[in-house]
Design a protein around this motif. Sequence first.
Motif, PDB file in Angstrom:
ATOM      1  N   TYR A 125       0.839  -1.196   0.000  1.00 57.04           N
ATOM      2  CA  TYR A 125       0.000   0.000   0.000  1.00 57.04           C
ATOM      3  C   TYR A 125       0.877   1.249   0.000  1.00 57.04           C
ATOM      4  N   PRO A 126       0.593   2.233  -0.872  1.00 54.11           N
ATOM      5  CA  PRO A 126       1.442   3.427  -0.969  1.00 54.11           C
ATOM      6  C   PRO A 126       1.321   4.324   0.260  1.00 54.11           C
ATOM      7  N   GLN A 127       2.415   5.016   0.588  1.00 57.18           N
ATOM      8  CA  GLN A 127       2.441   5.929   1.720  1.00 57.18           C
ATOM      9  C   GLN A 127       1.931   7.297   1.294  1.00 57.18           C
ATOM     10  N   GLY A 128       1.338   8.013   2.243  1.00 60.28           N
ATOM     11  CA  GLY A 128       0.885   9.362   1.948  1.00 60.28           C
ATOM     12  C   GLY A 128      -0.506   9.634   2.477  1.00 60.28           C
ATOM     13  N   ILE A 129      -0.915  10.913   2.351  1.00 64.83           N
ATOM     14  CA  ILE A 129      -2.255  11.356   2.708  1.00 64.83           C
ATOM     15  C   ILE A 129      -3.058  11.434   1.421  1.00 64.83           C
ATOM     16  N   PHE A 130      -4.166  10.723   1.354  1.00 63.70           N
ATOM     17  CA  PHE A 130      -4.973  10.683   0.137  1.00 63.70           C
ATOM     18  C   PHE A 130      -6.331  11.312   0.410  1.00 63.70           C
ATOM     19  N   TRP A 131      -6.642  12.395  -0.311  1.00 63.02           N
ATOM     20  CA  TRP A 131      -7.965  12.999  -0.251  1.00 63.02           C
ATOM     21  C   TRP A 131      -8.656  12.708  -1.569  1.00 63.02           C
ATOM     22  N   GLY A 132      -9.566  11.751  -1.541  1.00 65.62           N
ATOM     23  CA  GLY A 132     -10.272  11.371  -2.756  1.00 65.62           C
ATOM     24  C   GLY A 132     -11.699  11.872  -2.746  1.00 65.62           C
ATOM     25  N   TYR A 133     -12.129  12.421  -3.878  1.00 65.92           N
ATOM     26  CA  TYR A 133     -13.518  12.868  -4.024  1.00 65.92           C
ATOM     27  C   TYR A 133     -14.270  11.835  -4.857  1.00 65.92           C
ATOM     28  N   TYR A 134     -15.144  11.110  -4.184  1.00 62.61           N
ATOM     29  CA  TYR A 134     -15.955  10.078  -4.818  1.00 62.61           C
ATOM     30  C   TYR A 134     -17.401  10.550  -4.819  1.00 62.61           C
ATOM     31  N   ASN A 135     -17.961  10.730  -6.016  1.00 62.34           N
ATOM     32  CA  ASN A 135     -19.324  11.260  -6.132  1.00 62.34           C
ATOM     33  C   ASN A 135     -19.474  12.556  -5.338  1.00 62.34           C
ATOM     34  N   ASN A 136     -18.444  13.386  -5.436  1.00 59.12           N
ATOM     35  CA  ASN A 136     -18.410  14.715  -4.813  1.00 59.12           C
ATOM     36  C   ASN A 136     -18.326  14.676  -3.292  1.00 59.12           C
ATOM     37  N   GLN A 137     -18.092  13.505  -2.703  1.00 55.63           N
ATOM     38  CA  GLN A 137     -17.894  13.379  -1.270  1.00 55.63           C
ATOM     39  C   GLN A 137     -16.421  13.085  -0.985  1.00 55.63           C
ATOM     40  N   LYS A 138     -15.826  13.827  -0.030  1.00 55.52           N
ATOM     41  CA  LYS A 138     -14.404  13.647   0.248  1.00 55.52           C
ATOM     42  C   LYS A 138     -14.174  12.558   1.286  1.00 55.52           C
ATOM     43  N   TYR A 139     -13.197  11.698   1.005  1.00 55.68           N
ATOM     44  CA  TYR A 139     -12.743  10.689   1.955  1.00 55.68           C
ATOM     45  C   TYR A 139     -11.244  10.882   2.179  1.00 55.68           C
ATOM     46  N   SER A 140     -10.851  10.865   3.441  1.00 62.59           N
ATOM     47  CA  SER A 140      -9.430  10.935   3.793  1.00 62.59           C
ATOM     48  C   SER A 140      -8.950   9.514   4.039  1.00 62.59           C
ATOM     49  N   ILE A 141      -7.879   9.126   3.325  1.00 64.38           N
ATOM     50  CA  ILE A 141      -7.399   7.743   3.373  1.00 64.38           C
ATOM     51  C   ILE A 141      -5.902   7.754   3.666  1.00 64.38           C
ATOM     52  N   ARG A 142      -5.457   6.873   4.553  1.00 62.68           N
ATOM     53  CA  ARG A 142      -4.028   6.745   4.826  1.00 62.68           C
ATOM     54  C   ARG A 142      -3.757   5.387   5.450  1.00 62.68           C
ATOM     55  N   SER A 143      -2.500   4.987   5.396  1.00 60.63           N
ATOM     56  CA  SER A 143      -2.101   3.742   6.057  1.00 60.63           C
ATOM     57  C   SER A 143      -1.324   4.087   7.325  1.00 60.63           C
TER      58      SER A 143
END
Length: 500
Positions: A256-274
């Motif tokens: 799994y890649p390192q970093g802070i991921f802010w993804g917009y899915y159907n205009n909703q933001k999800y914060s993802i990290r390991s």
Amino acid sequence: MLKQSLWSSFATAPAQYPKLEGDIAVDVAIIGGGITGITAAQVLSERGFKVAVLEARSIGHGTTGHSTGNLYIIIDELLSSLKAKYDKGVVKRVLQSRKDALEKIEQNVRNFQIDCDFSRQPLFLYEDANNMKILEERKVAEEIDLAFTELAEDFPFEQDMGIRLENQAQFNPLLYVLGLADALDEERCSIYENTPVRSVEDQEDRVLVYTDDAIVAAKYAIHATHTPKGLELQYHTTLGPYREYGVAARLESNSYPQGIFWGYYNNQKYSIRSYSRGGEKYLIAVGSPHKVGQAESNRKHVEELVAFLQERFIVGQITHTWGGQNYKPADLLPFIGRKEKNSREFVATGFSTDGLIYGTLAAVIIADKIEDKFNRYEDLYEAARHEPVKSAKKFVKENANVAAEFLKDLSFKGDDKDLEGIAPGEAGIVTRNGEKVAVYREENGGYKIVSALCTHMACMVSWNNVEESWDCPCHGSRFNTSGEVIEGPAFNPLPKKIIE
């Protein structure tokens, strides 16, 4: 019922601090033992002030211990939102102030050798369909000379467009605060746990802070409680209280890649990290924001977040679920400084979901003000400011929402059902003899019955079916099933009631 936050599971032996049981006198009384309060204690005690930290529960286990642990210089609402309200110079100052706070955290980790898994990481912004947010963010980044790169072709998540910002950071926020508290000079700083503050009296030459068993006489007091305690309407009317949830699952893959991921899915933001510690590897997702006390089902929000994680990533068992609260300011900037022009009370609020950075920044700004030392950001976040144009639309929206909740309370008739109609582990609002009461039925069949009216401004509370709490939909106060305050502006618990 939610499980503990991921961060709490690694705080196996937190320091135990006493309850305050006798009157004391200090230079500064700090209400709240999260990142804001403990950082303020560290800065002030190093400068020679005598400090007392008053924490209602346990150090770091409130908002700080339920955050994402992400540290970044842009804001949660994105730079494009900020640029829509302010000129380029203000946006640059906001970024620089947040960069200074991040570096302050890194400096503390290094100086006090805090074992909190701090590491510099990139931040990724990306969208799966609509590119408008990313396009606007790129435009602002170029305008203010913020360096970024395009996403590589082998970017691991589904996306149409995105950008990468280098040199952001991550850590375990609870271990950081516990480590910082442990490093404080005991001669100049005393920490008290299980010491809720019930009222604050700002006098001409001192501040009196009242707890259940003691009075703290101080030259100054800091509200480091994420939102000021009491009837501070100049702040509560410009802040929107929101909750969102976090879930963590064991990773099935080491790639799994390192970093802070802010993804917009159907205009909703999800914060993802390991996150990795002690040989265990986890994937975290945070999102599903909603107004406090206004969700049809809090449980549904958590279930949607779990489904999002399981549908898109290769993960194993869901190990942790938790909730966190934030207060969104109408003009996008937090309120940091004196409560009023000549007040001896200081506030630090309106951090949105950026409390780790803004809490650190607030601690330094307030410490400078107490020492009568100039701080180059104090005017930017002035607590007593009023920006009618920049906050008008959101101010009207938030206060219309609060008014609607009050009107809802006035028309509420109660369900008048028998107590036996409430299943074990569930709760409901019941009307008895013209009074609204909040009833929780324990698993053993017993009842916990408290007033249904929030002790802050008498708005009727709502049952949170996933965290088993009574949440106020007006200004965000939350209470446990016994009526004790969990968080928010309320000072006092919900009074206990008896139904004959």
